[in-house]
Design a protein around this motif. Structure first.
Motif, PDB file in Angstrom:
ATOM      1  N   GLY A 173      31.333  21.079  79.688  1.00 35.96           N
ATOM      2  CA  GLY A 173      30.932  21.607  78.390  1.00 35.96           C
ATOM      3  C   GLY A 173      31.438  20.724  77.259  1.00 35.96           C
ATOM      4  N   GLY A 174      32.055  19.620  77.592  1.00 36.04           N
ATOM      5  CA  GLY A 174      32.587  18.701  76.602  1.00 36.04           C
ATOM      6  C   GLY A 174      34.090  18.532  76.738  1.00 36.04           C
ATOM      7  N   GLY A 175      34.774  19.633  77.020  1.00 35.20           N
ATOM      8  CA  GLY A 175      36.220  19.563  77.169  1.00 35.20           C
ATOM      9  C   GLY A 175      36.952  19.726  75.861  1.00 35.20           C
ATOM     10  N   HIS A 176      36.534  20.739  75.100  1.00 34.82           N
ATOM     11  CA  HIS A 176      37.158  21.018  73.803  1.00 34.82           C
ATOM     12  C   HIS A 176      38.469  21.767  74.002  1.00 34.82           C
ATOM     13  CE1 HIS A 176      33.492  19.922  71.573  1.00 34.82           C
ATOM     14  NE2 HIS A 176      32.902  20.356  72.666  1.00 34.82           N
ATOM     15  N   GLY A 177      39.318  21.696  73.024  1.00 35.73           N
ATOM     16  CA  GLY A 177      40.600  22.392  73.063  1.00 35.73           C
ATOM     17  C   GLY A 177      41.575  21.695  72.143  1.00 35.73           C
ATOM     18  N   PRO A 178      42.838  22.043  72.222  1.00 33.25           N
ATOM     19  CA  PRO A 178      43.813  21.402  71.343  1.00 33.25           C
ATOM     20  C   PRO A 178      44.159  19.967  71.750  1.00 33.25           C
ATOM     21  CG  PRO A 178      44.874  23.053  72.694  1.00 33.25           C
ATOM     22  CD  PRO A 178      43.402  23.171  72.948  1.00 33.25           C
ATOM     23  N   ALA A 179      44.058  19.626  73.022  1.00 30.24           N
ATOM     24  CA  ALA A 179      44.458  18.294  73.481  1.00 30.24           C
ATOM     25  C   ALA A 179      43.571  17.153  72.974  1.00 30.24           C
ATOM     26  CB  ALA A 179      44.532  18.274  75.008  1.00 30.24           C
ATOM     27  N   PRO A 180      42.286  17.334  72.724  1.00 30.39           N
ATOM     28  CA  PRO A 180      41.464  16.210  72.270  1.00 30.39           C
ATOM     29  C   PRO A 180      41.963  15.513  71.007  1.00 30.39           C
ATOM     30  CG  PRO A 180      40.031  17.940  73.013  1.00 30.39           C
ATOM     31  CD  PRO A 180      41.438  18.490  73.025  1.00 30.39           C
ATOM     32  N   ARG A 181      42.671  16.228  70.171  1.00 27.06           N
ATOM     33  CA  ARG A 181      43.201  15.584  68.967  1.00 27.06           C
ATOM     34  C   ARG A 181      44.083  14.399  69.337  1.00 27.06           C
ATOM     35  NH1 ARG A 181      46.426  14.486  65.352  1.00 27.06           N
ATOM     36  NH2 ARG A 181      46.285  15.005  63.189  1.00 27.06           N
TER      37      ARG A 181
ATOM     38  N   PHE B   8      44.338  13.190  72.863  1.00 32.57           N
ATOM     39  CA  PHE B   8      43.945  12.487  74.083  1.00 32.57           C
ATOM     40  C   PHE B   8      42.437  12.266  74.225  1.00 32.57           C
ATOM     41  CE2 PHE B   8      47.830  14.920  75.049  1.00 32.57           C
ATOM     42  CZ  PHE B   8      48.682  13.854  75.260  1.00 32.57           C
ATOM     43  N   GLY B   9      41.637  12.841  73.365  1.00 31.73           N
ATOM     44  CA  GLY B   9      40.187  12.748  73.506  1.00 31.73           C
ATOM     45  C   GLY B   9      39.651  13.957  74.256  1.00 31.73           C
ATOM     46  N   LEU B  10      38.352  14.133  74.201  1.00 34.12           N
ATOM     47  CA  LEU B  10      37.715  15.254  74.884  1.00 34.12           C
ATOM     48  C   LEU B  10      37.952  15.194  76.389  1.00 34.12           C
ATOM     49  CD1 LEU B  10      34.292  15.281  73.025  1.00 34.12           C
ATOM     50  CD2 LEU B  10      36.108  16.988  72.827  1.00 34.12           C
ATOM     51  N   GLY B  11      37.941  16.366  77.009  1.00 34.15           N
ATOM     52  CA  GLY B  11      38.080  16.426  78.452  1.00 34.15           C
ATOM     53  C   GLY B  11      37.017  15.599  79.157  1.00 34.15           C
ATOM     54  N   ALA B  12      35.807  15.585  78.631  1.00 36.44           N
ATOM     55  CA  ALA B  12      34.724  14.812  79.224  1.00 36.44           C
ATOM     56  C   ALA B  12      35.024  13.318  79.221  1.00 36.44           C
ATOM     57  CB  ALA B  12      33.419  15.084  78.473  1.00 36.44           C
ATOM     58  N   ASP B  13      35.811  12.867  78.254  1.00 31.06           N
ATOM     59  CA  ASP B  13      36.153  11.443  78.163  1.00 31.06           C
ATOM     60  C   ASP B  13      37.223  11.035  79.171  1.00 31.06           C
ATOM     61  OD1 ASP B  13      34.390  11.169  76.033  1.00 31.06           O
ATOM     62  OD2 ASP B  13      35.935  11.655  74.565  1.00 31.06           O
ATOM     63  N   GLN B  14      37.821  11.994  79.861  1.00 33.06           N
ATOM     64  CA  GLN B  14      38.882  11.697  80.815  1.00 33.06           C
ATOM     65  C   GLN B  14      38.361  11.524  82.239  1.00 33.06           C
ATOM     66  OE1 GLN B  14      41.465  11.102  78.878  1.00 33.06           O
ATOM     67  NE2 GLN B  14      40.199  12.043  77.297  1.00 33.06           N
TER      68      GLN B  14
ATOM     69  N   ALA C 230      46.196  21.347  65.762  1.00 40.09           N
ATOM     70  CA  ALA C 230      44.872  21.480  66.365  1.00 40.09           C
ATOM     71  C   ALA C 230      44.778  22.904  66.892  1.00 40.09           C
ATOM     72  CB  ALA C 230      44.689  20.480  67.499  1.00 40.09           C
ATOM     73  N   GLY C 231      43.571  23.407  67.070  1.00 34.20           N
ATOM     74  CA  GLY C 231      43.416  24.744  67.628  1.00 34.20           C
ATOM     75  C   GLY C 231      42.112  25.385  67.214  1.00 34.20           C
TER      76      GLY C 231
ATOM     77  N   TYR D  89      48.263  24.320  67.848  1.00 33.41           N
ATOM     78  CA  TYR D  89      49.088  23.575  68.777  1.00 33.41           C
ATOM     79  C   TYR D  89      49.463  22.248  68.138  1.00 33.41           C
ATOM     80  CZ  TYR D  89      46.456  26.761  71.731  1.00 33.41           C
ATOM     81  OH  TYR D  89      45.878  27.871  72.261  1.00 33.41           O
ATOM     82  N   MET D  90      50.668  21.813  68.423  1.00 34.33           N
ATOM     83  CA  MET D  90      51.106  20.487  68.016  1.00 34.33           C
ATOM     84  C   MET D  90      51.698  19.808  69.248  1.00 34.33           C
ATOM     85  SD  MET D  90      52.830  21.062  64.294  1.00 34.33           S
ATOM     86  CE  MET D  90      52.688  19.355  63.797  1.00 34.33           C
ATOM     87  N   MET D  91      51.188  18.645  69.565  1.00 41.35           N
ATOM     88  CA  MET D  91      51.698  17.883  70.702  1.00 41.35           C
ATOM     89  C   MET D  91      52.886  17.040  70.241  1.00 41.35           C
ATOM     90  SD  MET D  91      49.517  18.637  73.101  1.00 41.35           S
ATOM     91  CE  MET D  91      47.890  19.352  73.218  1.00 41.35           C
ATOM     92  N   ASN D  92      53.886  16.935  71.096  1.00 41.21           N
ATOM     93  CA  ASN D  92      55.073  16.126  70.817  1.00 41.21           C
ATOM     94  C   ASN D  92      55.727  16.491  69.494  1.00 41.21           C
ATOM     95  OD1 ASN D  92      55.159  14.612  73.201  1.00 41.21           O
ATOM     96  ND2 ASN D  92      53.570  13.258  72.436  1.00 41.21           N
ATOM     97  N   SER D  93      55.916  17.774  69.284  1.00 46.32           N
ATOM     98  CA  SER D  93      56.535  18.261  68.064  1.00 46.32           C
ATOM     99  C   SER D  93      57.585  19.300  68.417  1.00 46.32           C
ATOM    100  CB  SER D  93      55.476  18.878  67.143  1.00 46.32           C
ATOM    101  OG  SER D  93      56.065  19.341  65.956  1.00 46.32           O
ATOM    102  N   THR D  94      58.458  19.539  67.493  1.00 46.88           N
ATOM    103  CA  THR D  94      59.451  20.599  67.660  1.00 46.88           C
ATOM    104  C   THR D  94      59.016  21.810  66.848  1.00 46.88           C
ATOM    105  OG1 THR D  94      60.758  19.916  65.757  1.00 46.88           O
ATOM    106  CG2 THR D  94      61.286  18.893  67.898  1.00 46.88           C
ATOM    107  N   LEU D  95      59.615  22.938  67.127  1.00 43.00           N
ATOM    108  CA  LEU D  95      59.331  24.145  66.357  1.00 43.00           C
ATOM    109  C   LEU D  95      59.679  23.924  64.894  1.00 43.00           C
ATOM    110  CD1 LEU D  95      58.484  27.087  66.104  1.00 43.00           C
ATOM    111  CD2 LEU D  95      60.800  27.730  66.806  1.00 43.00           C
ATOM    112  N   ALA D  96      60.812  23.307  64.638  1.00 43.38           N
ATOM    113  CA  ALA D  96      61.231  23.065  63.252  1.00 43.38           C
ATOM    114  C   ALA D  96      60.226  22.183  62.510  1.00 43.38           C
ATOM    115  CB  ALA D  96      62.616  22.428  63.224  1.00 43.38           C
ATOM    116  N   ALA D  97      59.746  21.138  63.161  1.00 43.83           N
ATOM    117  CA  ALA D  97      58.759  20.256  62.524  1.00 43.83           C
ATOM    118  C   ALA D  97      57.448  20.995  62.264  1.00 43.83           C
ATOM    119  CB  ALA D  97      58.514  19.017  63.392  1.00 43.83           C
ATOM    120  N   ALA D  98      57.019  21.810  63.223  1.00 43.17           N
ATOM    121  CA  ALA D  98      55.781  22.580  63.044  1.00 43.17           C
ATOM    122  C   ALA D  98      55.922  23.553  61.877  1.00 43.17           C
ATOM    123  CB  ALA D  98      55.432  23.321  64.326  1.00 43.17           C
ATOM    124  N   GLN D  99      57.069  24.217  61.801  1.00 49.73           N
ATOM    125  CA  GLN D  99      57.285  25.160  60.699  1.00 49.73           C
ATOM    126  C   GLN D  99      57.321  24.441  59.351  1.00 49.73           C
ATOM    127  OE1 GLN D  99      60.857  26.971  62.275  1.00 49.73           O
ATOM    128  NE2 GLN D  99      59.719  28.787  62.956  1.00 49.73           N
TER     129      GLN D  99
END
Length: 156
Positions: A3-11, A13-19, A108-109, A134-144
């Motif tokens: 279906g394309g592979g949408h989600g928070p990770a594409p921001r 890593f790219g779409l799931g379909a691209d993997q 992302a989300g 979602y934030m990849m490679n982040s801490t709670l403090a940085a996200a807040q």
């Protein structure tokens, strides 16, 4: 991925379909093929986002792998306390206005905001706004910290 592979990770890593590196596909004539950038390219490109089952049944897939990353998740749920939804709509407008900045900050989300639905969106609310971020490679403090300017606009 079909279906394309949408989600928070594409921001990050790219779409799931691209993997997808290659797939084993059973075609309508019951033949089994390998679809990859080098073999059966038409099917390879078609099954990556062309819709599940539209071109064949994928029975095996080899995909790119990535190192495990830390993921910080935030769930935002807002609901009107009265039947007047104007404040809800103003809140959603504020969030939508801030989305480009939140995206630049690494968020992302997906969100949804029904005005009236037959089943509760959350708790007992049938109107509201729900967003999982979602934030990849982040801490709670940085996200807040990155969400703080938007939160300040949302608080009364």
């Amino acid at each position: 991925m079909q279906g394309g592979g949408h989600g928070p990770a594409p921001r990050n890593f790219g779409l799931g379909a691209d993997q997808v590196l290659s797939s084993e596909v059973v075609l309508a004539d019951v033949s089994i093929i390998t679809a990859s950038p080098l073999q059966n390219q038409d099917i390879y490109f078609a099954i990556r986002g062309g819709g599940p089952g539209a071109y064949g049944v994928v029975t095996k897939t080899i995909i790119k792998a990535y190192p495990v990353v830390n993921v910080t998740v935030q769930h935002l749920a807002i609901a009107p306390l009265t039947t007047n939804i104007s404040t809800l709509l103003n809140t959603v407008t504020t969030l939508f206005h801030d989305f480009p900045d939140l995206n630049d900050a690494g968020y992302a989300g997906y969100g949804t905001w029904p005005i009236s639905q037959p089943n509760p969106l959350f708790a007992t609310f049938t109107a509201g706004y729900v967003h999982g971020t979602y934030m990849m490679n982040s801490t709670l403090a940085a996200a807040q910290t990155r969400f703080a300017p938007t939160l300040a606009k949302l608080l009364p």
